[in-house]
Design an enzyme around this catalytic site. Structure first.
Site, short mmCIF file in Angstrom:
data_model
loop_
_atom_site.label_atom_id
_atom_site.label_comp_id
_atom_site.label_asym_id
_atom_site.label_seq_id
_atom_site.Cartn_x
_atom_site.Cartn_y
_atom_site.Cartn_z
N THR A 83 37.19 33.88 31.29
CA THR A 83 38.64 33.77 31.18
C THR A 83 39.14 33.03 32.42
OG1 THR A 83 38.77 36.02 32.06
CG2 THR A 83 39.18 35.76 29.72
N LYS A 204 41.92 46.81 36.36
CA LYS A 204 40.89 45.83 36.72
C LYS A 204 41.46 44.70 37.55
CE LYS A 204 37.67 42.90 36.99
NZ LYS A 204 36.38 43.02 37.64
N ARG A 211 41.57 43.15 46.76
CA ARG A 211 40.60 42.50 47.65
C ARG A 211 41.15 41.16 48.14
NH1 ARG A 211 35.72 43.81 49.52
NH2 ARG A 211 34.04 42.27 49.65
N CYS A 258 36.44 35.39 39.94
CA CYS A 258 37.25 36.60 39.76
C CYS A 258 38.41 36.66 40.74
CB CYS A 258 36.38 37.83 39.97
SG CYS A 258 34.83 37.74 39.09
#
Ligand code: SAJ
Length: 428
Positions: A83, A204, A211, A258
């Site tokens: 994605t 998620k 982070r 990510c």
């Protein structure tokens, strides 16, 4: 025992498919990529990840992992496709998820379970996936089960974390969450926490955003420390003596598929309130240009420079969104004669902005060396060996992994990100 169809055999889908097969399920692993097909048919893992080859060999030898290019009927379908974000708008590109869902539609039967593992903007399972699956005539939440079970594994530690990390199963209904939890309990040793699909999606994306924002804070501390002439690495070590403080590690930026991507899902969900998240993204995205500023002060172009490390972090082969790659592009734009080196990357990899050379060739006759990725090979570089190859003894350490004293003793001028006092230009 269940028959499972795993769509997408990438960093997440492949190890997950293997774990399910080794837990006793019949697994149909689906990936259209000829490269993935060729590797797996030859018994090889198509990715570089510690212990993955052993896991793939065991799964294939079990006779329960079957690799194919098209999905087949199964009891459960696990979607683990990319994605990405669209580069210009930063909007999520859900085309792979949508295609996978459409591929599953003609195969669905009452009682089937569909699980989405890919990271998606909150609401995707309910508002995008469920309507596509409903095209089968079977209603998600009533006739079939649908859940979002986000992957949480850290590249470099995927196998350990797949088994040990806690998992979320976010169901369209509580029964959907339960069905997904029962499936994952076949190999997950961590806790399995049930929730609804949209909350799982938000949790998620929050994890990765947490982070990103914290790395941005560390990077901003590094920039401030340079301005005031303090070594940020020492200051971070001292601050982290506080029992409730854990400043992360500054560096040349944040990459990977990510952490550099997912925060945009939140910015786009509520642009008017996501100011902190957007700022963190721009701080991290600005770090490659800062590395170039440090390099310019150390050795002006057009001299040859060796940039050590291309991947987005240490000991992986992944160059997606890599800040090191961005540094290399900017260095080439500035007119440097750039040589790249990375033992984890194949020289014929498409999209590299400069030649990728073996270490000794990359270092020969250069006017500066920059360490951009903390691969073990570079952490353990022998300054005496490097001194014997380069034309000018200058090194820039963007990860603070070199023994500065040892390099200085070998005649190097050493610049370290976060510890090189910047002379701030004054307007007067
Ligand atoms: N980085 C720093 N300083 C740090 C930590 C990281 O500069 O202190 C940089 C790295 O060099 C790298 C980037 O950030 O360029 C991301 O690296 P990472 O190791 O923090 O994370 P990923 O992208 O490899 O994996 C993350 C993990 N998420 C969290 O730790 C919250 C992993 O658990 C997720 O499963 C994964 O994203 C994912 O697939 O979502």
């Amino acid at each position: 025992m269940t028959t499972l169809c795993v769509l997408g055999l990438g960093y997440i889908g492949l190890p997950t498919a293997c774990m399910f097969a080794l837990a006793g399920h019949e697994v149909i692993g689906v990936d259209p990529s000829p490269r993935v097909q060729a590797a797996l048919r030859a018994g090889r893992a198509s990715l570089d990840e510690p212990e993955l080859q052993t896991l793939v060999s065991r799964a294939l030898h079990s006779g329960r992992l079957h690799v194919t290019t098209r999905p087949e009927p199964a009891d459960a379908f696990v979607i683990a496709v990319p994605t990405p974000i669209q580069p210009d708008t930063k909007a999520a590109d859900l085309s792979y998820v949508e295609r996978a869902a459409r591929d599953v539609v003609p195969l669905l039967h009452p009682g089937n379970l569909v699980v989405l593992e890919s990271t998606v903007p909150p609401g995707t399972t309910r508002d995008v996936l469920a309507p596509i699956l409903a095209g089968s005539g079977l209603q998600p939440g009533r006739d079939i089960h649908l859940a979002h079970c986000p992957e949480r594994v850290l590249p470099g530690r995927i196998l350990v974390e797949l088994e040990r990390n806690d998992r979320l199963t976010g169901g369209l209904t509580p029964e959907c969450a339960e069905q997904a939890a029962e499936l994952y309990a076949s190999f997950v040793k961590g806790a399995i926490v049930r929730t609804d699909a949209t909350t799982a999606e938000l949790a998620k994306v929050m994890e990765n955003t947490f982070r990103d924002v914290n790395v941005a804070l560390a990077n901003e501390f590094a920039l401030i420390a340079e301005r005031i002439g303090v070594d940020v690495w020492e200051a971070i070590g001292l601050a982290n003596h506080h029992p409730r403080v854990n400043v992360l590690t500054p560096g040349p930026g944040v990459g990977g598929h990510c952490i550099a991507v997912d925060p945009w899902f939140l910015v786009n969900a509520a642009p008017e309130v996501a100011a902190l998240i957007r700022t963190a993204r721009s701080v991290n995205d600005g770090m490659p240009a800062h590395v170039i500023d440090l390099l310019l002060r150390l050795a002006p172009p057009p001299g040859p420079v060796a940039l050590l490390g291309v991947t987005y972090k240490a000991e992986v082969d992944d160059i997606r969104e890599s800040p090191a790659l961005h540094v290399a592009e900017l260095a080439a734009e500035r007119g440097y004669d750039v040589r790249l080196c990375d033992p984890h990357v194949r020289p014929e990899t498409p999209g590299l902005p400069a030649p990728l050379l073996p270490l000794a060739r990359a270092l020969r006759d250069v006017e500066a060396v920059a360490v951009l990725v903390d691969h073990r090979t570079f952490r353990e570089l022998d300054p005496a060996m490097v001194a014997g190859l380069v034309r000018q003894r200058r090194v820039l350490d963007a990860r603070n992994v070199l023994d500065r004293d040892a390099w200085r003793q070998n005649g190097f001028e050493v610049s370290v990100l976060g510890a090189s006092a910047l002379r701030v230009p004054t307007s007067a």
